[in-house]
Design a protein around this motif. Structure first.
Motif, PDB file in Angstrom:
ATOM      1  N   SER A 166       1.283  -3.066   8.460  1.00 51.19           N
ATOM      2  CA  SER A 166       1.477  -1.815   7.724  1.00 51.19           C
ATOM      3  C   SER A 166       0.968  -0.629   8.545  1.00 51.19           C
ATOM      4  O   SER A 166       1.625   0.414   8.613  1.00 51.19           O
ATOM      5  CB  SER A 166       0.758  -1.879   6.381  1.00 51.19           C
ATOM      6  OG  SER A 166       0.834  -0.630   5.754  1.00 51.19           O
ATOM      7  N   ILE A 194      11.748  -4.437   5.500  1.00 50.01           N
ATOM      8  CA  ILE A 194      10.432  -4.568   6.134  1.00 50.01           C
ATOM      9  C   ILE A 194      10.262  -6.011   6.611  1.00 50.01           C
ATOM     10  O   ILE A 194       9.875  -6.265   7.769  1.00 50.01           O
ATOM     11  CB  ILE A 194       9.301  -4.175   5.157  1.00 50.01           C
ATOM     12  CG1 ILE A 194       9.401  -2.703   4.762  1.00 50.01           C
ATOM     13  CG2 ILE A 194       7.933  -4.485   5.770  1.00 50.01           C
ATOM     14  CD1 ILE A 194       8.535  -2.317   3.563  1.00 50.01           C
ATOM     15  N   VAL A 236       8.335   2.050  -2.250  1.00 51.70           N
ATOM     16  CA  VAL A 236       8.379   1.214  -1.046  1.00 51.70           C
ATOM     17  C   VAL A 236       9.609   1.568  -0.217  1.00 51.70           C
ATOM     18  O   VAL A 236      10.714   1.688  -0.742  1.00 51.70           O
ATOM     19  CB  VAL A 236       8.408  -0.293  -1.409  1.00 51.70           C
ATOM     20  CG1 VAL A 236       8.546  -1.152  -0.149  1.00 51.70           C
ATOM     21  CG2 VAL A 236       7.143  -0.681  -2.175  1.00 51.70           C
ATOM     22  N   LEU A 237       9.356   1.778   1.070  1.00 48.78           N
ATOM     23  CA  LEU A 237      10.446   2.122   1.997  1.00 48.78           C
ATOM     24  C   LEU A 237      10.083   1.554   3.357  1.00 48.78           C
ATOM     25  O   LEU A 237       8.909   1.503   3.718  1.00 48.78           O
ATOM     26  CB  LEU A 237      10.529   3.655   2.060  1.00 48.78           C
ATOM     27  CG  LEU A 237      11.405   4.310   3.114  1.00 48.78           C
ATOM     28  CD1 LEU A 237      12.147   5.497   2.509  1.00 48.78           C
ATOM     29  CD2 LEU A 237      10.542   4.800   4.253  1.00 48.78           C
ATOM     30  N   ALA A 238      11.073   1.086   4.091  1.00 49.38           N
ATOM     31  CA  ALA A 238      10.824   0.518   5.418  1.00 49.38           C
ATOM     32  C   ALA A 238      10.437   1.673   6.341  1.00 49.38           C
ATOM     33  O   ALA A 238      11.295   2.380   6.861  1.00 49.38           O
ATOM     34  CB  ALA A 238      12.059  -0.199   5.934  1.00 49.38           C
ATOM     35  N   GLU A 287       3.525   0.170  11.145  1.00 53.70           N
ATOM     36  CA  GLU A 287       4.732   0.767  10.556  1.00 53.70           C
ATOM     37  C   GLU A 287       4.495   2.205  10.128  1.00 53.70           C
ATOM     38  O   GLU A 287       5.295   3.096  10.383  1.00 53.70           O
ATOM     39  CB  GLU A 287       5.208  -0.088   9.372  1.00 53.70           C
ATOM     40  CG  GLU A 287       5.811  -1.397   9.800  1.00 53.70           C
ATOM     41  CD  GLU A 287       5.606  -2.528   8.798  1.00 53.70           C
ATOM     42  OE1 GLU A 287       6.108  -3.636   9.050  1.00 53.70           O
ATOM     43  OE2 GLU A 287       4.923  -2.300   7.776  1.00 53.70           O
ATOM     44  N   GLN A 288       3.336   2.434   9.497  1.00 57.37           N
ATOM     45  CA  GLN A 288       3.064   3.784   9.009  1.00 57.37           C
ATOM     46  C   GLN A 288       2.810   4.740  10.172  1.00 57.37           C
ATOM     47  O   GLN A 288       3.223   5.893  10.141  1.00 57.37           O
ATOM     48  CB  GLN A 288       1.889   3.765   8.013  1.00 57.37           C
ATOM     49  CG  GLN A 288       2.194   2.926   6.770  1.00 57.37           C
ATOM     50  CD  GLN A 288       1.495   3.421   5.519  1.00 57.37           C
ATOM     51  OE1 GLN A 288       1.209   4.607   5.360  1.00 57.37           O
ATOM     52  NE2 GLN A 288       1.234   2.506   4.589  1.00 57.37           N
ATOM     53  N   ARG A 317       9.146   1.836   9.303  1.00 56.37           N
ATOM     54  CA  ARG A 317       9.409   1.736  10.745  1.00 56.37           C
ATOM     55  C   ARG A 317      10.635   2.567  11.128  1.00 56.37           C
ATOM     56  O   ARG A 317      10.750   3.095  12.216  1.00 56.37           O
ATOM     57  CB  ARG A 317       9.625   0.271  11.134  1.00 56.37           C
ATOM     58  CG  ARG A 317       9.816  -0.003  12.615  1.00 56.37           C
ATOM     59  CD  ARG A 317       8.571  -0.422  13.308  1.00 56.37           C
ATOM     60  NE  ARG A 317       8.043  -1.661  12.765  1.00 56.37           N
ATOM     61  CZ  ARG A 317       8.388  -2.878  13.201  1.00 56.37           C
ATOM     62  NH1 ARG A 317       9.247  -3.021  14.164  1.00 56.37           N
ATOM     63  NH2 ARG A 317       7.862  -3.941  12.667  1.00 56.37           N
ATOM     64  N   PRO A 352       0.839  -1.193   0.000  1.00 54.37           N
ATOM     65  CA  PRO A 352       0.000   0.000   0.000  1.00 54.37           C
ATOM     66  C   PRO A 352       0.880   1.252   0.000  1.00 54.37           C
ATOM     67  O   PRO A 352       1.995   1.228   0.538  1.00 54.37           O
ATOM     68  CB  PRO A 352      -0.773  -0.111   1.316  1.00 54.37           C
ATOM     69  CG  PRO A 352       0.137  -0.851   2.226  1.00 54.37           C
ATOM     70  CD  PRO A 352       0.875  -1.836   1.347  1.00 54.37           C
ATOM     71  N   ASP A 353       0.395   2.323  -0.585  1.00 55.18           N
ATOM     72  CA  ASP A 353       1.163   3.579  -0.570  1.00 55.18           C
ATOM     73  C   ASP A 353       1.418   4.027   0.860  1.00 55.18           C
ATOM     74  O   ASP A 353       0.601   3.779   1.773  1.00 55.18           O
ATOM     75  CB  ASP A 353       0.375   4.693  -1.282  1.00 55.18           C
ATOM     76  CG  ASP A 353       0.538   4.604  -2.798  1.00 55.18           C
ATOM     77  OD1 ASP A 353      -0.253   5.248  -3.508  1.00 55.18           O
ATOM     78  OD2 ASP A 353       1.444   3.864  -3.256  1.00 55.18           O
TER      79      ASP A 353
END
Ligand SMILES: NC(=O)NC1=NC(=O)NC1=O
Length: 173
Positions: A84, A157, A120-122, A87-88, A124, A68-69
């Motif tokens: 997710s 991730i 996509v980027l980790a 994390e977000q 967290r 997901p964005d």
């Protein structure tokens, strides 16, 4: 959770526990289960990553498209997976102002238009300013290089999610 417990899991239990290590790609956990027994936690993680590395480019891009964005529609609608969402939120993306959210949406749209998969980027390990900076920086990368970078983030991730599941400290997994 120790490696003996992991090795003792039947297929259903294994996929229940590890099915979202790679976002919305339970197939990877389903395939990795066949590789048991795992000698240790690093070995388990290595099998997840080897599966990704062995995929054709279409499969690797498919994994990215399952993400997901960041600060996107799914976050607004509350339809993110639990991992997710966590994390977000930890990246501060759930409390953005309208302008910041719009700016990220614009950059995400430009990125997706250029590469054909989402940025996509980790999350967290990140924060809103870093997400925006990374997005703007990676937007101009050559596609082949960006695919490698994005898959590296998928693995970060996955590493953090596995560490969380196994109760291991991320660095030592
Ligand atoms: N597009 C994304 O990078 N999504 C995500 N990064 C995370 O760390 N969790 C996500 O859902």
């Amino acid at each position: 959770m120790d490696i003996e417990k992991v090795n003792s899991m039947d297929f259903g239990e294994f996929v229940d526990v590890f099915g979202n290590v790679i976002e919305r790609c339970p197939l990877i956990a389903a395939a990795v289960w066949s590789q048991r027994p795992f000698s240790n936690l690093e070995d388990l993680e290595k099998h997840f990553f080897a599966f990704i590395d062995a995929l054709p480019q279409s499969g690797q891009e498919g994994i990215l498209r399952c993400h997901p964005d960041l600060a996107g529609r799914e976050l607004q609608r509350g339809t993110l997976t639990a991992e997710s969402q966590r994390e977000q939120r930890s990246a501060g993306l759930t409390s953005l102002g309208a302008d910041e959210r719009l700016r990220l949406a614009e950059l995400n749209a430009q990125y997706r238009a250029r590469f054909g998969f989402p940025f996509v980027l980790a999350a967290r390990l990140s924060d809103p300013a870093a997400v925006r900076r990374e997005l703007a920086r990676r937007l101009h990368r050559p596609p082949a290089q960006e695919l490698r970078t994005a898959l590296g983030e998928v693995k970060k991730i996955g590493h953090l999610r596995l560490a969380e599941l196994l109760g291991a400290h991320p660095a030592t997994l």
